[in-house]
Design an enzyme around this catalytic site. Structure first.
Site, PDB file in Angstrom:
ATOM      1  CG  HIS A  12       0.537   5.068  -4.660  1.00  0.00           C
ATOM      2  ND1 HIS A  12       1.251   4.440  -3.719  1.00  0.00           N
ATOM      3  CD2 HIS A  12       1.507   6.359  -4.922  1.00  0.00           C
ATOM      4  CE1 HIS A  12       2.082   4.848  -3.297  1.00  0.00           C
ATOM      5  NE2 HIS A  12       2.581   6.251  -3.772  1.00  0.00           N
TER       6      HIS A  12
ATOM      7  CD  GLU B  37      -2.851   6.221  -3.660  1.00  0.00           C
ATOM      8  OE1 GLU B  37      -3.561   5.511  -4.421  1.00  0.00           O
ATOM      9  OE2 GLU B  37      -2.409   5.748  -2.459  1.00  0.00           O
TER      10      GLU B  37
ATOM     11  CG  HIS C  88       2.873   1.383  -3.911  1.00  0.00           C
ATOM     12  ND1 HIS C  88       1.807   1.628  -3.020  1.00  0.00           N
ATOM     13  CD2 HIS C  88       3.932   1.407  -3.058  1.00  0.00           C
ATOM     14  CE1 HIS C  88       2.169   1.525  -1.854  1.00  0.00           C
ATOM     15  NE2 HIS C  88       3.376   1.656  -1.935  1.00  0.00           N
TER      16      HIS C  88
ATOM     17  CG  ASP D  83      -0.373   0.570  -5.892  1.00  0.00           C
ATOM     18  OD1 ASP D  83       0.124  -0.254  -4.996  1.00  0.00           O
ATOM     19  OD2 ASP D  83      -0.465   2.043  -5.622  1.00  0.00           O
TER      20      ASP D  83
END
Length: 243
Positions: free
Chosen positions: A26, A88, A128, A138
Site C-alpha cells: 500500500h 504501507e 492494493h 496504491d
C-alpha cells in the site's frame, strides 16, 4: 535492515486461517505518527509502515489479521485480509513520484523475510490496486515493481513469452493473472498501474488520486496486448508449478 519500531495498535482480529499466502503493498500520504492517528480515527490498520527514510514501524503482529485490504479479491480468493500481511509506504504524492532508495531497500529486506518465512508465492506479492481495482490506486504508478521482481519480490514479465500465448481476450488474460474482472475497465487500469505505468494519467492532488481511481471507459490499448499476454504466461507458468 533498519531496526523495526513496534507501536502496536488495537485494530486487528484473529485470522480465520493460520496460512499467510499474500503480501499486499500500500501507500499512504503521511509519516508513521500521522498515519497511526488516522488509522485510529478510521478503525483500520496495517502490519507495517515504512517511512521515506526507511524506518520501519510494526503496528500489528503478523499472527493477527490487520484491517488493510478491505473488500478484495485475488486469484480466486476473497477477503485478502484473512491471508495477507500489509505494508504501507509513506508517499506524499500517493505513488505518483518516485519512492526513496532507503525506503525501497527497507521494503525489499522486510518483504523477502516475510516471503521466505511464510513461503508466499511470488504471484501473491500484490498491490492494493490489484486486489481492489475499483476502489484503490496504491501504491501507484511510480512503484518500482520491475526492480522489486529483479530482487526476488514479486513477478515481472519477459515480452518474448507473448508469442507462447494463443489467448487474445483481454478479460480472460487478466483472469489468468488473478484480477477480478467484473469491472473490466478497473481491472485493466490496475494492470497498467502494475505493469504499464506510462499509461496512467498523473493527477494534480492526492484527493484526485483517491477519488479518481480509474477512468470508467478505459480500454487497454491494443499495442499493450503483448505485455498482457507475456504477464499471463508468466503467472500461468508459476501457477502450474506451485498450486
Amino acid at each position: 535492515m533498519t531496526k523495526v519500531i513496534k507501536n502496536f495498535l488495537p485494530m486487528f482480529d484473529e485470522r480465520k486461517s493460520n496460512k499467510v499466502n499474500a503480501l499486499v503493498i500500500h501507500c499512504c500520504a503521511y509519516n508513521a505518527d500521522d498515519m497511526i492517528k488516522i488509522m485510529k480515527e478510521r478503525d483500520v490498520s496495517s502490519h507495517y509502515i515504512i517511512e521515506e527514510n526507511g524506518r520501519i514501524f510494526q503496528l500489528v503482529s503478523e499472527k493477527k489479521r490487520a484491517w488493510h485490504a478491505g473488500v478484495s479479491y485475488w486469484r480466486g480468493q476473497n477477503n485478502i485480509n484473512h491471508c495477507s500481511i500489509g505494508i504501507e509506504l509513506q508517499s506524499p504524492s500517493m505513488g505518483q513520484d518516485s519512492y526513496f532508495v532507503k525506503q525501497i531497500n527497507s521494503l525489499i529486506v522486510l518483504a523477502k523475510q516475510i516471503i521466505s518465512h511464510y513461503q508466499i508465492p511470488l504471484y501473491n506479492v500484490i498491490a492494493h490496486s490489484d486486489i481492489a481495482p475499483t476502489r484503490k490506486p496504491d501504491p501507484g504508478m511510480a512503484f518500482p515493481w520491475k526492480y522489486l521482481a529483479q530482487k526476488g519480490v514479486g513477478v515481472w514479465y519477459d515480452i518474448a513469452d507473448a508469442v507462447k500465448v494463443k489467448e487474445n481476450n483481454i478479460e480472460n488474460l487478466l483472469k489468468i493473472i488473478g484480477y477480478d474482472t467484473s469491472d473490466l475497465a478497473a481491472a485493466s487500469y490496475a494492470f497498467c498501474r502494475h505493469f504499464i505505468p506510462q499509461e496512467i494519467k498523473r493527477l494534480n492532488t492526492i484527493d484526485e488520486v483517491i477519488e479518481n481511481v480509474y477512468p470508467s471507459e478505459f480500454v487497454l490499448p491494443e499495442k499493450y496486448l503483448p505485455i498482457l499476454k507475456a504477464c499471463a504466461y508468466r503467472y500461468g507458468k508459476i501457477n502450474s508449478r506451485h498450486d
